[in-house]
Enzyme design. Structure first.
Site, PDB file in Angstrom:
ATOM      1  N   ALA A  39     -46.860 -36.379 -53.616  1.00 38.12           N
ATOM      2  CA  ALA A  39     -46.577 -35.162 -52.859  1.00 38.12           C
ATOM      3  C   ALA A  39     -47.431 -34.050 -53.447  1.00 38.12           C
ATOM      4  CB  ALA A  39     -45.094 -34.827 -52.965  1.00 38.12           C
TER       5      ALA A  39
ATOM      6  N   GLY B  28     -45.120 -39.770 -54.491  1.00 33.09           N
ATOM      7  CA  GLY B  28     -44.878 -39.921 -53.058  1.00 33.09           C
ATOM      8  C   GLY B  28     -45.854 -40.890 -52.400  1.00 33.09           C
TER       9      GLY B  28
ATOM     10  N   GLU C 286     -44.376 -44.184 -52.978  1.00 36.47           N
ATOM     11  CA  GLU C 286     -43.181 -44.265 -52.130  1.00 36.47           C
ATOM     12  C   GLU C 286     -43.560 -44.491 -50.669  1.00 36.47           C
ATOM     13  OE1 GLU C 286     -41.801 -40.513 -53.885  1.00 36.47           O
ATOM     14  OE2 GLU C 286     -39.908 -41.510 -54.303  1.00 36.47           O
TER      15      GLU C 286
ATOM     16  N   GLU D 265     -43.439 -38.835 -61.674  1.00 35.76           N
ATOM     17  CA  GLU D 265     -42.741 -37.556 -61.495  1.00 35.76           C
ATOM     18  C   GLU D 265     -42.109 -37.045 -62.776  1.00 35.76           C
ATOM     19  OE1 GLU D 265     -42.552 -40.155 -59.453  1.00 35.76           O
ATOM     20  OE2 GLU D 265     -42.586 -39.500 -57.354  1.00 35.76           O
TER      21      GLU D 265
HETATM   22  N1  CO8 Z   1     -50.776 -32.654 -55.674  1.00 34.48           N
HETATM   23  C1  CO8 Z   1     -51.722 -31.697 -55.541  1.00 34.48           C
HETATM   24  N2  CO8 Z   1     -53.002 -31.841 -55.951  1.00 34.48           N
HETATM   25  C2  CO8 Z   1     -53.338 -33.005 -56.537  1.00 34.48           C
HETATM   26  C3  CO8 Z   1     -52.402 -34.055 -56.716  1.00 34.48           C
HETATM   27  C4  CO8 Z   1     -51.078 -33.844 -56.242  1.00 34.48           C
HETATM   28  N3  CO8 Z   1     -50.119 -34.790 -56.333  1.00 34.48           N
HETATM   29  N4  CO8 Z   1     -53.026 -35.089 -57.343  1.00 34.48           N
HETATM   30  C5  CO8 Z   1     -54.304 -34.697 -57.524  1.00 34.48           C
HETATM   31  N5  CO8 Z   1     -54.488 -33.459 -57.038  1.00 34.48           N
HETATM   32  C6  CO8 Z   1     -55.724 -32.669 -57.035  1.00 34.48           C
HETATM   33  C7  CO8 Z   1     -56.040 -32.153 -58.436  1.00 34.48           C
HETATM   34  O1  CO8 Z   1     -55.299 -30.982 -58.713  1.00 34.48           O
HETATM   35  C8  CO8 Z   1     -57.522 -31.930 -58.333  1.00 34.48           C
HETATM   36  O2  CO8 Z   1     -57.747 -30.708 -57.657  1.00 34.48           O
HETATM   37  P1  CO8 Z   1     -58.921 -29.701 -58.171  1.00 34.48           P
HETATM   38  O3  CO8 Z   1     -60.201 -30.493 -58.001  1.00 34.48           O
HETATM   39  O4  CO8 Z   1     -58.813 -28.554 -57.218  1.00 34.48           O
HETATM   40  O5  CO8 Z   1     -58.641 -29.394 -59.597  1.00 34.48           O
HETATM   41  C9  CO8 Z   1     -58.000 -33.049 -57.397  1.00 34.48           C
HETATM   42  O6  CO8 Z   1     -56.829 -33.505 -56.699  1.00 34.48           O
HETATM   43  C10 CO8 Z   1     -58.581 -34.223 -58.146  1.00 34.48           C
HETATM   44  O7  CO8 Z   1     -57.639 -34.651 -59.121  1.00 34.48           O
HETATM   45  P2  CO8 Z   1     -58.008 -34.835 -60.673  1.00 34.48           P
HETATM   46  O8  CO8 Z   1     -59.133 -33.929 -61.056  1.00 34.48           O
HETATM   47  O9  CO8 Z   1     -56.733 -34.735 -61.448  1.00 34.48           O
HETATM   48  O10 CO8 Z   1     -58.556 -36.352 -60.632  1.00 34.48           O
HETATM   49  P3  CO8 Z   1     -58.537 -37.416 -61.814  1.00 34.48           P
HETATM   50  O11 CO8 Z   1     -59.351 -38.568 -61.319  1.00 34.48           O
HETATM   51  O12 CO8 Z   1     -58.908 -36.791 -63.120  1.00 34.48           O
HETATM   52  O13 CO8 Z   1     -56.998 -37.864 -61.950  1.00 34.48           O
HETATM   53  C11 CO8 Z   1     -54.844 -38.550 -61.086  1.00 34.48           C
HETATM   54  C12 CO8 Z   1     -56.384 -38.551 -60.883  1.00 34.48           C
HETATM   55  C13 CO8 Z   1     -54.481 -39.397 -62.298  1.00 34.48           C
HETATM   56  C14 CO8 Z   1     -54.264 -39.185 -59.817  1.00 34.48           C
HETATM   57  C15 CO8 Z   1     -54.341 -37.096 -61.275  1.00 34.48           C
HETATM   58  O14 CO8 Z   1     -54.854 -36.285 -60.232  1.00 34.48           O
HETATM   59  C16 CO8 Z   1     -52.843 -36.956 -61.257  1.00 34.48           C
HETATM   60  O15 CO8 Z   1     -52.186 -37.264 -62.239  1.00 34.48           O
HETATM   61  N6  CO8 Z   1     -52.279 -36.467 -60.117  1.00 34.48           N
HETATM   62  C17 CO8 Z   1     -50.870 -36.187 -59.995  1.00 34.48           C
HETATM   63  C18 CO8 Z   1     -50.088 -37.443 -59.814  1.00 34.48           C
HETATM   64  C19 CO8 Z   1     -48.616 -37.115 -59.707  1.00 34.48           C
HETATM   65  O16 CO8 Z   1     -48.016 -36.543 -60.591  1.00 34.48           O
HETATM   66  N7  CO8 Z   1     -48.027 -37.506 -58.567  1.00 34.48           N
HETATM   67  C20 CO8 Z   1     -46.628 -37.272 -58.318  1.00 34.48           C
HETATM   68  C21 CO8 Z   1     -46.428 -35.975 -57.626  1.00 34.48           C
HETATM   69  S1  CO8 Z   1     -44.711 -35.562 -57.446  1.00 34.48           S
HETATM   70  C22 CO8 Z   1     -44.222 -36.490 -56.134  1.00 34.48           C
HETATM   71  O17 CO8 Z   1     -44.965 -37.196 -55.527  1.00 34.48           O
HETATM   72  C23 CO8 Z   1     -42.762 -36.360 -55.795  1.00 34.48           C
HETATM   73  C24 CO8 Z   1     -42.471 -37.068 -54.518  1.00 34.48           C
HETATM   74  C25 CO8 Z   1     -41.206 -36.513 -54.010  1.00 34.48           C
HETATM   75  C26 CO8 Z   1     -40.922 -36.835 -52.591  1.00 34.48           C
HETATM   76  C27 CO8 Z   1     -41.779 -36.161 -51.645  1.00 34.48           C
HETATM   77  C28 CO8 Z   1     -41.337 -34.793 -51.320  1.00 34.48           C
HETATM   78  C29 CO8 Z   1     -42.268 -34.101 -50.361  1.00 34.48           C
END
Ligand code: CO8
Length: 259
Positions: free
Chosen positions: A66, A110, A113, A133
């Site tokens: 998400a 998400g 999921e 999360e």
């Molecule tokens: N949300 C928003 N932006 C994101 C997300 C995300 N989940 N994941 C990545 N991005 C963005 C980054 O902020 C980055 O943006 P920018 O270039 O502007 O800085 C861009 O995507 C590229 O990401 P990274 O530079 O971090 O890329 P890497 O290759 O270094 O890392 C990862 C990739 C490991 C996937 C890393 O991006 C990461 O850890 N992302 C977050 C993963 C995460 O925590 N997911 C869970 C989110 S919470 C959730 O899903 C709850 C679900 C609840 C139900 C749904 C309700 C609506």
């Protein structure tokens, strides 16, 4: 119909393909994307020519979760009042035709999921699944705590949910989360091949088979999902949710206060 966050096409006149497309955010699932996905799925479901649907992403990411930048601002009041997720995240459960997730790269939070909401998952050998999360001060909120244990058993589900670690495609196949693993350059063909096989059968027996398998799989799930959603909402009342999401967005380590 034109979309901004997904791409939609058909193959062989009978397979509908939705490609998640927010490349700059690794297909992070925001409200607009989920609305569009729901519209596209319902349109394919209503189209008599379509016998099977595929949801896929890019080579790097199916979906990285998400959208944290949207969620970071939410309070408990916001998420509880909106019943955050139920509106446009559950459309996929209404689709009666089979939906295959073709997963390459990250399927996290998400994103994992969403893949698990599909009827089965075909993974590329670079796929990584996870429920991270916990790292940002919340828990899965779109079925992860309910569907992951059903798919991989309690021990692995607890491991994934509590440590936030990722599972690679091979581990996911051994654990039963995915049905097949193929080289990344073969993923689209493999998913399309499976979808064309399914679309070649009677739509009625296919829908009946899906409905029947889900019946076995889902008993008790509704209660679990509601329970999970309320817990997920309640975490937006914590300082640690603000800290976890702010830390992610500002690319720093979180400093959780257990508050
Ligand atoms: N949300 C928003 N932006 C994101 C997300 C995300 N989940 N994941 C990545 N991005 C963005 C980054 O902020 C980055 O943006 P920018 O270039 O502007 O800085 C861009 O995507 C590229 O990401 P990274 O530079 O971090 O890329 P890497 O290759 O270094 O890392 C990862 C990739 C490991 C996937 C890393 O991006 C990461 O850890 N992302 C977050 C993963 C995460 O925590 N997911 C869970 C989110 S919470 C959730 O899903 C709850 C679900 C609840 C139900 C749904 C309700 C609506």
């Amino acid at each position: 119909m034109s979309y901004e966050n997904i791409q939609v096409r058909t193959e062989g006149g009978k397979v509908g393909i939705v490609t998640l497309h927010r490349p700059k955010a690794l297909n992070a699932l925001n409200d607009a994307l989920m609305d569009e996905l729901g519209q596209a799925l319902m349109a394919f479901d209503a189209d008599e020519a379509i016998g099977c649907i595929i949801i896929t992403g890019s080579e790097k990411a199916f979906a990285a979760g998400a959208d944290i930048s949207a969620m970071a601002k939410y309070s408990f009041q916001d998420v509880y009042k909106k019943n955050f997720i139920s509106r446009n995240w559950e459309t996929i459960r209404q689709v009666r035709k089979p939906v295959i997730a073709a997963v390459s790269g990250f399927a996290l939070g998400g994103g994992c999921e969403l893949a698990m909401m599909c009827d089965f998952i075909i993974a590329a050998d670079n796929a990584k699944f996870g429920q991270p999360e916990i790292k940002i001060g919340v828990i899965p909120g779109a079925g992860g705590t309910q569907r992951l244990p059903l798919a991989v058993g309690k021990s692995k589900a607890m491991d994934m949910t509590l440590t936030g670690r990722m599972m690679d495609a091979q581990e996911a196949e051994r654990a039963g989360l995915v049905s097949r693993v193929v080289p990344v350059d073969k993923l689209a063909d493999e998913a399309l091949g499976a979808a064309l096989v399914i679309a070649g059968y009677s739509q009625i027996s296919v829908m009946a088979a899906k409905e029947s398998v889900n019946r076995a799989f889902e008993s008790g799930l509704s209660d679990g999902l509601l329970f999970e959603r309320r817990l997920f909402h309640s975490l937006f009342a914590t300082a640690d949710q603000k800290e976890g999401m702010d830390a992610f967005l500002n690319k720093r380590a979180p400093d959780f206060k257990n508050a």
